[in-house]
Design an enzyme around this catalytic site. Structure first.
Site, PDB file in Angstrom:
ATOM      1  N   GLU A   1      30.802  42.462  36.339  1.00  0.00           N
ATOM      2  CA  GLU A   1      31.749  41.855  36.688  1.00  0.00           C
ATOM      3  C   GLU A   1      31.666  40.160  37.206  1.00  0.00           C
ATOM      4  OE1 GLU A   1      35.432  44.752  37.439  1.00  0.00           O
ATOM      5  OE2 GLU A   1      34.296  44.179  39.257  1.00  0.00           O
TER       6      GLU A   1
ATOM      7  N   LEU B   1      42.445  50.489  42.241  1.00  0.00           N
ATOM      8  CA  LEU B   1      43.742  49.811  42.889  1.00  0.00           C
ATOM      9  C   LEU B   1      43.246  48.998  44.071  1.00  0.00           C
ATOM     10  CD1 LEU B   1      45.850  53.276  42.834  1.00  0.00           C
ATOM     11  CD2 LEU B   1      45.688  51.301  40.992  1.00  0.00           C
TER      12      LEU B   1
ATOM     13  N   HIS C   1      30.830  46.988  44.458  1.00  0.00           N
ATOM     14  CA  HIS C   1      31.908  46.149  43.878  1.00  0.00           C
ATOM     15  C   HIS C   1      31.545  44.909  44.511  1.00  0.00           C
ATOM     16  CE1 HIS C   1      35.735  44.439  42.853  1.00  0.00           C
ATOM     17  NE2 HIS C   1      35.907  45.152  41.819  1.00  0.00           N
TER      18      HIS C   1
HETATM   19  O1  G3P Z   1      37.342  46.527  39.905  1.00  0.00           O
HETATM   20  C1  G3P Z   1      37.963  45.604  39.065  1.00  0.00           C
HETATM   21  C2  G3P Z   1      38.075  44.307  39.224  1.00  0.00           C
HETATM   22  O2  G3P Z   1      37.360  43.600  40.168  1.00  0.00           O
HETATM   23  C3  G3P Z   1      38.532  43.353  38.396  1.00  0.00           C
HETATM   24  O3  G3P Z   1      39.937  43.136  38.568  1.00  0.00           O
HETATM   25  O4  G3P Z   1      42.185  42.382  38.570  1.00  0.00           O
HETATM   26  O5  G3P Z   1      40.305  41.227  37.384  1.00  0.00           O
HETATM   27  O6  G3P Z   1      41.141  43.240  36.569  1.00  0.00           O
HETATM   28  P1  G3P Z   1      40.840  42.518  37.630  1.00  0.00           P
END
Ligand code: G3P
Length: 214
Positions: A133, A7, A85
């Site tokens: 990510e 969130l 993160h």
């Molecule tokens: O922690 C999840 C994230 O960084 C990805 O964000 O908004 O692209 O789903 P989002």
């Protein structure tokens, strides 16, 4: 598949989203969890949804003003924590310390990283899972599993070169069931997402869509 909803500091109602996570989790074989801000952990955990922290610091009890202690997060009801993160990067030594602190408090760990090379380093720290990510795709709505499939496959390979049982998640731009299926096809065992649920008008419908094809 593990669907972990971060969130961040979005202005959503964390209890509403947690109740949706709890309810949708009961309808699917997928595993759903929610990671609210630290101050919301207790209220979110009380809903019965699987609750994760967004961060813990590499510290023990003591003189650590403003830091987040893994044991306190666990006492608030979290059973796992994100670490490193993209929006809360840690130095390698601190990252190692945070994984150890989480383990000491019996928290499950997902260590995030930007790219496959960092995923290999993260996997070497022995977390329960790693999550790749690409920062440039975060919050864009362009799913990593479809826009940059190589980064997911390479991250799985990098993690498995370190630990053949490594569990790899991917995240950034994931918002539909098709994105989740694409992630699974690339070898990911879960997805990490935020805006697709936290910014949705109807978070429960967004979650239902995410798990529908699973
Ligand atoms: O922690 C999840 C994230 O960084 C990805 O964000 O908004 O692209 O789903 P989002």
């Amino acid at each position: 598949m593990f669907v972990l909803v971060n969130l961040k500091t979005y202005p959503c109602d964390p209890v509403d989203v947690a109740e949706a996570v709890r309810d949708v989790d009961e309808t699917t074989d997928a595993r759903l969890a929610v990671a609210p801000q630290a101050a919301h952990l207790e209220r979110v955990a009380e809903t019965g949804a699987e609750t994760w922290a967004q961060h813990v610091d590499p510290i023990d009890y003591g003189s650590n003003t403003g830091h987040t202690l893994a044991e306190t997060v666990a006492e608030a009801g979290a059973t796992g924590t994100l670490i490193n993160h993209s929006e809360h990067r840690q130095k390698l030594a601190d990252l190692d310390g945070a994984v150890r602190a989480a383990r000491r408090a019996d928290l499950e760990t997902v260590v995030c990283a930007n790219n496959p090379a960092q995923i290999g380093a993260a996997a070497a720290l022995g977390p329960d899972a790693v999550a790749v990510e690409p920062p440039e795709l975060i919050g864009t709505g362009t799913p990593v599993s479809q826009a940059d499939p190589d980064v997911v496959e390479d991250a799985v390979e990098a993690a498995r070169n370190v630990d053949r049982n490594a569990s790899v998640l991917c995240g950034a731009g994931i918002s539909t069931g098709d994105d989740v299926v694409a992630a699974a096809d690339l070898g990911a065992e879960g997805v990490l997402l935020a805006s697709g649920v936290a910014k949705a008008d109807d978070p429960e419908a967004a979650l239902e869509d995410l798990v529908a094809p699973l």
